[in-house]
Design a protein around this motif. Structure first.
Motif, PDB file in Angstrom:
ATOM      1  N   UNK A 112     -16.156  43.292  33.463  1.00  0.00           N
ATOM      2  CA  UNK A 112     -16.713  44.558  33.965  1.00  0.00           C
ATOM      3  C   UNK A 112     -17.677  44.344  35.120  1.00  0.00           C
ATOM      4  N   UNK A 113     -18.329  43.194  35.183  1.00  0.00           N
ATOM      5  CA  UNK A 113     -19.361  42.947  36.197  1.00  0.00           C
ATOM      6  C   UNK A 113     -18.834  42.478  37.540  1.00  0.00           C
ATOM      7  N   UNK A 114     -17.594  42.044  37.623  1.00  0.00           N
ATOM      8  CA  UNK A 114     -17.151  41.434  38.875  1.00  0.00           C
ATOM      9  C   UNK A 114     -15.659  41.617  39.085  1.00  0.00           C
ATOM     10  N   UNK A 115     -15.209  41.200  40.245  1.00  0.00           N
ATOM     11  CA  UNK A 115     -13.788  41.198  40.569  1.00  0.00           C
ATOM     12  C   UNK A 115     -13.115  40.181  39.647  1.00  0.00           C
ATOM     13  N   UNK A 116     -12.296  40.629  38.704  1.00  0.00           N
ATOM     14  CA  UNK A 116     -11.752  39.712  37.706  1.00  0.00           C
ATOM     15  C   UNK A 116     -10.851  38.621  38.261  1.00  0.00           C
ATOM     16  N   UNK A 117     -10.276  38.856  39.423  1.00  0.00           N
ATOM     17  CA  UNK A 117      -9.374  37.855  39.992  1.00  0.00           C
ATOM     18  C   UNK A 117     -10.002  37.129  41.164  1.00  0.00           C
ATOM     19  N   UNK A 118     -11.265  37.310  41.374  1.00  0.00           N
ATOM     20  CA  UNK A 118     -11.975  36.580  42.418  1.00  0.00           C
ATOM     21  C   UNK A 118     -11.530  36.897  43.826  1.00  0.00           C
ATOM     22  N   UNK A 119     -10.880  38.035  44.048  1.00  0.00           N
ATOM     23  CA  UNK A 119     -10.518  38.462  45.392  1.00  0.00           C
ATOM     24  C   UNK A 119      -9.211  37.887  45.905  1.00  0.00           C
ATOM     25  N   UNK A 120      -8.732  36.794  45.357  1.00  0.00           N
ATOM     26  CA  UNK A 120      -7.551  36.161  45.904  1.00  0.00           C
ATOM     27  C   UNK A 120      -6.248  36.600  45.277  1.00  0.00           C
ATOM     28  N   UNK A 121      -6.171  36.585  43.967  1.00  0.00           N
ATOM     29  CA  UNK A 121      -4.901  36.817  43.284  1.00  0.00           C
ATOM     30  C   UNK A 121      -4.456  38.276  43.326  1.00  0.00           C
ATOM     31  N   UNK A 122      -5.365  39.196  43.502  1.00  0.00           N
ATOM     32  CA  UNK A 122      -4.985  40.608  43.473  1.00  0.00           C
ATOM     33  C   UNK A 122      -4.156  41.000  44.685  1.00  0.00           C
ATOM     34  N   UNK A 123      -4.301  40.318  45.779  1.00  0.00           N
ATOM     35  CA  UNK A 123      -3.614  40.679  47.007  1.00  0.00           C
ATOM     36  C   UNK A 123      -2.109  40.770  46.872  1.00  0.00           C
ATOM     37  N   UNK A 124      -1.501  39.803  46.204  1.00  0.00           N
ATOM     38  CA  UNK A 124      -0.053  39.792  46.053  1.00  0.00           C
ATOM     39  C   UNK A 124       0.414  40.881  45.092  1.00  0.00           C
ATOM     40  N   UNK A 125      -0.435  41.246  44.152  1.00  0.00           N
ATOM     41  CA  UNK A 125      -0.029  42.203  43.131  1.00  0.00           C
ATOM     42  C   UNK A 125      -0.427  43.631  43.471  1.00  0.00           C
ATOM     43  N   UNK A 126      -1.235  43.819  44.452  1.00  0.00           N
ATOM     44  CA  UNK A 126      -1.743  45.138  44.760  1.00  0.00           C
ATOM     45  C   UNK A 126      -3.149  45.279  44.233  1.00  0.00           C
ATOM     46  N   UNK A 127      -3.714  46.443  44.421  1.00  0.00           N
ATOM     47  CA  UNK A 127      -5.085  46.683  43.990  1.00  0.00           C
ATOM     48  C   UNK A 127      -5.139  46.899  42.474  1.00  0.00           C
ATOM     49  N   UNK A 128      -6.135  46.296  41.832  1.00  0.00           N
ATOM     50  CA  UNK A 128      -6.298  46.465  40.394  1.00  0.00           C
ATOM     51  C   UNK A 128      -6.873  47.859  40.137  1.00  0.00           C
ATOM     52  N   UNK A 129      -6.125  48.668  39.416  1.00  0.00           N
ATOM     53  CA  UNK A 129      -6.527  50.042  39.100  1.00  0.00           C
ATOM     54  C   UNK A 129      -7.271  50.100  37.771  1.00  0.00           C
TER      55      UNK A 129
END
Length: 130
Positions: free
Chosen positions: A35-52
């Motif tokens: 809950x406190x931070x970007x769970x994927x550290x900014x890198x892995x979400x790019x290929x999958x799209x934005x985490x909703x």
């Protein structure tokens, strides 16, 4: 938009830090870190799209863990793996990333188009500086 579904038991159990003495507390700490931070550290979400949405699936002694802003806790009524597969199927149209090291579970959710990542992508102890 993508749903990040985290296998709490598998992620918590990925590091032998005494989690077995307080399974509920370990799941709560993971929930709070997600809950406190970007769970994927900014890198892995790019290929999958934005985490909703972030969904933390708990089972057993951790079933009493409650949701917090930013993380919905889903208590599995039985097997956590079975619940994660149900969620992957229901999120197939939106996109789903499942965080687990469980090989069998990975195969099951991939049948619904889910992407899979290992526990190190969300496990804070495995990141430098945390």
């Amino acid at each position: 938009m993508t749903v990040l579904t985290v296998d709490a038991a598998n992620v918590v159990g990925s590091v032998p830090d005494g989690w077995w003495r307080d399974r509920r507390g370990a799941a709560e700490r993971l929930r709070d870190r997600l809950a406190r931070r970007d769970p994927l550290g900014g890198g892995a979400a790019g290929a999958a799209g934005e985490i909703e949405e972030i969904v933390l699936v708990v089972e057993g002694a951790a079933r009493g863990v409650e949701s917090v802003p930013g993380v919905r806790v889903d208590p599995a009524p039985g097997s956590g793996d079975d619940r994660i597969v149900e969620l992957a199927a229901s999120y197939a149209e939106r996109g789903c990333i499942v965080v687990t090291a469980d090989r069998e579970l990975r195969e099951r959710v991939r049948a619904y188009g889910a992407q899979c990542l290992g526990p190190r992508t969300v496990r804070p102890a495995d990141r430098p500086g945390e």
